[in-house]
Scaffold this active site. Sequence first.
Site, short mmCIF file in Angstrom:
data_model
loop_
_atom_site.label_atom_id
_atom_site.label_comp_id
_atom_site.label_asym_id
_atom_site.label_seq_id
_atom_site.Cartn_x
_atom_site.Cartn_y
_atom_site.Cartn_z
N GLY A 78 45.31 -32.67 -7.78
CA GLY A 78 43.62 -32.26 -6.61
C GLY A 78 44.96 -31.94 -5.71
O GLY A 78 43.73 -30.97 -4.66
N ARG A 94 51.29 -32.75 -19.70
CA ARG A 94 51.50 -33.84 -19.63
C ARG A 94 51.27 -34.84 -20.78
O ARG A 94 50.19 -34.64 -21.61
CB ARG A 94 51.53 -34.22 -18.37
N ASP A 150 50.78 -39.04 -15.77
CA ASP A 150 50.62 -37.46 -15.66
C ASP A 150 51.52 -37.00 -15.05
O ASP A 150 51.84 -35.79 -14.62
CB ASP A 150 49.51 -37.62 -14.14
N ASP A 208 58.02 -33.07 -10.55
CA ASP A 208 56.96 -33.58 -9.24
C ASP A 208 58.14 -34.68 -8.31
O ASP A 208 57.54 -35.79 -8.65
CB ASP A 208 55.09 -34.35 -10.25
P1 AMP Z 1 50.77 -37.34 -7.62
O1 AMP Z 1 51.05 -39.37 -7.07
O2 AMP Z 1 51.24 -36.45 -6.75
O3 AMP Z 1 51.26 -37.18 -9.23
O4 AMP Z 1 49.15 -37.45 -7.54
C1 AMP Z 1 48.19 -38.35 -8.49
C2 AMP Z 1 46.90 -37.52 -7.75
O5 AMP Z 1 46.42 -37.62 -7.03
C3 AMP Z 1 46.67 -35.98 -8.77
O6 AMP Z 1 45.75 -35.82 -9.25
C4 AMP Z 1 47.35 -35.20 -7.38
O7 AMP Z 1 46.71 -34.20 -7.57
C5 AMP Z 1 46.02 -35.90 -6.61
N1 AMP Z 1 47.32 -36.22 -5.54
C6 AMP Z 1 47.63 -36.73 -4.38
N2 AMP Z 1 47.92 -36.05 -3.11
C7 AMP Z 1 46.65 -34.88 -2.94
C8 AMP Z 1 46.37 -34.59 -1.97
N3 AMP Z 1 47.09 -34.68 -0.42
N4 AMP Z 1 45.11 -34.01 -1.88
C9 AMP Z 1 44.47 -34.10 -3.05
N5 AMP Z 1 44.82 -34.53 -4.56
C10 AMP Z 1 45.82 -35.11 -4.26
MG MG Z 2 51.92 -35.56 -10.57
#
Ligand code: AMP
Ligand code: MG
Length: 480
Positions: free
Chosen positions: A91, A185, A252, A262
């Site tokens: 995202g 993943r 993920d 990450d």
């Molecule tokens: P994470 O917890 O960082 O592994 O992210 C979990 C999900 O949320 C993934 O699909 C990321 O791409 C999405 N995500 C986290 N932060 C953002 C953001 N600021 N904009 C868009 N998608 C996000």
């Molecule tokens: Mg992530």
Amino acid sequence: MPPSPAYRPEPRFFDLGPDYGDAVRPADFPQTILRFRNDRAAGSVGLETLTDAEWIAHFGRFQPLPGQPGPVAMRYHGHQFRTYNPDLGDGRGFLAAQMRDDRGRLLDLGTKGSGQTPWSRAGDGRLTLKGGVREVLAAAMLETLGVPTSRAFSLIETGEALERGDEPSPTRSAVLVRLSHSHIRFGTFQRAAYLGRTDMVEALVEHARAAYHPDVAADDVPGFLRAVVEASARLTARWIAAGFVHGVLNTDNLNVTGESFDYGPWRFLPHYEPGFTAAYFDQTGLYAFARQPEAVFWALTQLGGALKTVAEAGPLTEALNGFGPAYIRELRAAFLARLGVQSLGEAADQRLLDTTLALLREGGEALRWEPLFFDWFGGFASSARALGGPRGKLYQGETFDAFRFALFEHAPDQPERLEHPFFAGAEPEEMLIDEVEAIWAAIGSDDDWGGLEAKLGRLREAGEAWGLSAADSRVAAGRR
Ligand code: AMP
Ligand code: MG
């Protein structure tokens, strides 16, 4: 200058076809200020020859490197805090490039904060500068301690003002590039299984097997799972020995090579505290320090569930059952490595693990995690140094005697490492939250990057002193 002849592009993910990712456009940032480039890591893939302007063009503007098809947001699902979420995927990042490194491994350059994608949902697709700095620090510390980790490759400030609930806002923005050993993943497989696409599960297994676990025979799905289980057990053991809490072990955030990546709300343990939790939103402590093995095992069972759509349950279960034995074996090895002593067989190695943990437990807040390993690195060869050092008075009593007895049974491993000036100092390099916040505060308030640079320099030296290699975990020891 363009990439060196050592640059070997090989965009293999794209062989899978269009069902696994989406071509995306990077954000058009108002500014691109280079804050960090990891020339050591770049050297391992032939990109250290890029000028700063070329670097920014590729890692701030995302002009594709030669031989690369352009940014692709990867599709995946995953369990977040044990709840299945089909609305995931890259995202705020994408796969920017794939290439071979100087040891022949297939590596990814992946981004974080590079703009919105079809998977952004309500998110802005952006990364805060503080978040970027924190990922740089986490990866550098893990590398120093011999943990298989992605490396922060590039950090470019992008001149936007972001609103975030967990930082004083507006806050500065950045785009990070990481060099990592796969972004496939567990959740990539879960998505294929969820969609009922056994053809995709099969294609993913074959792709990941051939690219990352080539010792496994084609069509041996349980063998593939076994390889992922082994790599994940080793990774988890090394986190524990490093005192690291990842914070968000969703499916993920775990990949098929057992290399961690990450780094969001991560922390390093100040001292022994099994329930120590990194993420403020992890209210139940699901991903607390000592629950990480359980969390990784749970995630592996979800991968196993996805693979069950294409293989017999029995052998998959057997592969999963290998996690416990592999983890404890790797934990013994990780503690031996951190203490700089040789193996003496399972029973003696286990005694050393048990007595080290007992000493840390009894030491409480006074005996911090990292200094214990620093003081006693090399075993008896460090006796005078440890007992005469700042924590000398902590090293007494029955629990300590049991530790010392177990430690001194083991011969030092490469004791010449103790000659490094790092061990002549009173204190090791740690990565506790106060120091992380202080490094950020100087950047945030005065744009002073000296603290970060100095810290990275000290970590590089500490890494040379420890001589702990993640190489047997397929991670190159590249540093800035
Ligand atoms: P994470 O917890 O960082 O592994 O992210 C979990 C999900 O949320 C993934 O699909 C990321 O791409 C999405 N995500 C986290 N932060 C953002 C953001 N600021 N904009 C868009 N998608 C996000
Ligand atoms: Mg992530």
